[in-house]
Scaffold this motif. Sequence first.
Motif, PDB file in Angstrom:
ATOM      1  N   THR A  71       0.830  -1.213   0.000  1.00  0.00           N
ATOM      2  CA  THR A  71       0.000   0.000   0.000  1.00  0.00           C
ATOM      3  C   THR A  71       0.859   1.255   0.000  1.00  0.00           C
ATOM      4  O   THR A  71       0.570   2.217  -0.727  1.00  0.00           O
ATOM      5  N   LYS A  86      -6.192   2.107  -9.084  1.00  0.00           N
ATOM      6  CA  LYS A  86      -7.399   1.613  -8.421  1.00  0.00           C
ATOM      7  C   LYS A  86      -7.124   0.223  -7.833  1.00  0.00           C
ATOM      8  O   LYS A  86      -6.600  -0.646  -8.524  1.00  0.00           O
ATOM      9  N   TYR A  87      -7.492   0.050  -6.572  1.00  0.00           N
ATOM     10  CA  TYR A  87      -7.350  -1.264  -5.950  1.00  0.00           C
ATOM     11  C   TYR A  87      -8.253  -1.339  -4.733  1.00  0.00           C
ATOM     12  O   TYR A  87      -8.689  -0.318  -4.192  1.00  0.00           O
ATOM     13  N   SER A  88      -8.533  -2.561  -4.311  1.00  0.00           N
ATOM     14  CA  SER A  88      -9.341  -2.776  -3.113  1.00  0.00           C
ATOM     15  C   SER A  88      -8.434  -3.205  -1.968  1.00  0.00           C
ATOM     16  O   SER A  88      -7.329  -3.735  -2.194  1.00  0.00           O
ATOM     17  N   GLU A  89      -8.896  -3.019  -0.767  1.00  0.00           N
ATOM     18  CA  GLU A  89      -8.078  -3.352   0.403  1.00  0.00           C
ATOM     19  C   GLU A  89      -7.675  -4.828   0.453  1.00  0.00           C
ATOM     20  O   GLU A  89      -6.526  -5.153   0.752  1.00  0.00           O
ATOM     21  N   PRO A  90      -8.600  -5.761   0.162  1.00  0.00           N
ATOM     22  CA  PRO A  90      -8.194  -7.179   0.194  1.00  0.00           C
ATOM     23  C   PRO A  90      -7.090  -7.519  -0.798  1.00  0.00           C
ATOM     24  O   PRO A  90      -6.316  -8.447  -0.558  1.00  0.00           O
ATOM     25  N   GLN A  91      -7.008  -6.780  -1.912  1.00  0.00           N
ATOM     26  CA  GLN A  91      -5.970  -7.056  -2.901  1.00  0.00           C
ATOM     27  C   GLN A  91      -4.569  -6.809  -2.361  1.00  0.00           C
ATOM     28  O   GLN A  91      -3.614  -7.478  -2.772  1.00  0.00           O
ATOM     29  N   LYS A  93      -3.784  -6.350   1.100  1.00  0.00           N
ATOM     30  CA  LYS A  93      -3.620  -6.683   2.510  1.00  0.00           C
ATOM     31  C   LYS A  93      -2.491  -7.703   2.708  1.00  0.00           C
ATOM     32  O   LYS A  93      -2.395  -8.701   2.007  1.00  0.00           O
ATOM     33  N   LYS A 132      -5.574  -0.027 -13.050  1.00  0.00           N
ATOM     34  CA  LYS A 132      -6.360  -0.876 -12.151  1.00  0.00           C
ATOM     35  C   LYS A 132      -5.541  -2.110 -11.799  1.00  0.00           C
ATOM     36  O   LYS A 132      -5.037  -2.810 -12.677  1.00  0.00           O
ATOM     37  N   LYS A 134      -4.618  -5.817 -10.736  1.00  0.00           N
ATOM     38  CA  LYS A 134      -5.219  -7.129 -10.983  1.00  0.00           C
ATOM     39  C   LYS A 134      -4.206  -8.222 -10.652  1.00  0.00           C
ATOM     40  O   LYS A 134      -2.995  -7.981 -10.609  1.00  0.00           O
TER      41      LYS A 134
END
Length: 503
Positions: A71, A86-91, A93, A132, A134
């Motif tokens: 992060t 762009k990313y999500s927290e679970p990606q 963590k 993004k 992935k």
Amino acid sequence: MRLIKNFFCSSSLRGTKQSHSANSGGFSSLKPDFAAMTKYFSMLFFVYLSLITNLSAQTQNTDNLYKKPLTDVLKEIQTRFKVQIKYSEPQVKDKWVNCADWRFRTDVDETLANVLTPLDMKVNKEKPGVYKLKEYEYYRWEVQDGWAYLDTLATKYHDKASWEKRKAEIKPELYQALMLSPLPAKPNSKPIITAKRVFDGYSVENIALEILPGVWINGSLYKPLNVKGKIPVVLSPDGHWEKQRYRPDCQLRCATIARMGAMAFSYDLFAWGESMLQFKYEDHRRSLAQTVQTLGGIRILDYFSSLKETDTSRIGISGGSGAGSHSILMTAMDDRIKLSAPVVAMSSYFYGGCPCESGMPIHQCGGGTDNVELAAMAAPRPQLLVSDGSDWTAHTPEHDFTYLQKMYGYYGVQNKVENVHLPEEKHDFGINKRIALYDFLIKNFKLNSAAVKDKYGKYDESKVTIEKENALYVFGDKGEKLPKNAVMGFENLEKLFPINATK
């Protein structure tokens, strides 16, 4: 340590002289200064924290890893290069980047590759300055790299004889890669068939075929009414779209094919549709899914080839997306298929991201292959490729199709491979893709176009009845008709295959 030394040398720890009464003999004593002591212990506490923090950092980097949380690295990339990721927290963590500061370069794309590749991650560029995050897709190549690899494969043959030799090398290895050499024994059971529903020009009945002891492949058979003589068959596997074979567009396609005069068998991929009575959705994302659904396709061919009403010289297959990959593989492996039409599927730079498409090592066969070379194994049988402008088939006309034309040219039938490219369309099995399939079937299987066209010569699907999902079930609304010997759970399915079956 200097902080501690300075503190002890200060006067803040000295007591304050006090005079006592005469009987004290004039003795002077030190009275503790509690405010100073409190300050002292507070400072000691912060020194301790500093030492622990430094020690922790040194411990992390004693092996010269110089770690940073992913992060933090992504935030630094965004700040330094003025881009958005762009990313999500679970990606992100619990992910760390080793030697983080040394991975930065002057170019943002090179920096992102340096940071993410060791983590099996990548970014897709959505537009200038916006990325993004992935998971890395090993089955997806850059377009030019896919083309170059296909060109390399093409150097292995230069005429019909050398290509037939190459096919003879690949084909048996496909069976081996799928753990289908030899094929498992066929269960000695009859198909389970539901009551027939009759509609305008066609009928529908649901069928379950036992492909392994206690394992079924389910589907719905759309048959033409009042047809004389032998009837062609079009295997119609369904891809990864929501609602699978229960979708209206799937019913429209299969019913229209039946109204033209052919049988269309719409069937589930493994751990989709009714197969989920026995297995979980997650099981579809296991490598063995590719083996089971390939075996299912073979058993379906066995069944329809055995029917007296089937015209075995006119058996075709057409599926979209993941079922398109399945169609390519089935045609390469089984010569009983006389026509194929993979829709929004074939590509030299994308092998299909689902384990049901590339989970087993089929692309290692023959010293390495790809889906376009596997599609070439259909030659000289008629083949239609339907492609669009928004997925991995966007460049089909530019390179992959010309390769297939060359391969069909070895047999003198270059016109038997066709490509309908829809550059403005998306990844689906929409009306224009269905029309392309209808035209191809009418042309090659000599079907009755008048039965499905209006007075203006346009295809008319309005006479198709869209059934509710549960009408297409074999085993009842809640699976209450599932046979008692049904294999339940993936761990029990694995027992039917060799011990080295991959998960």
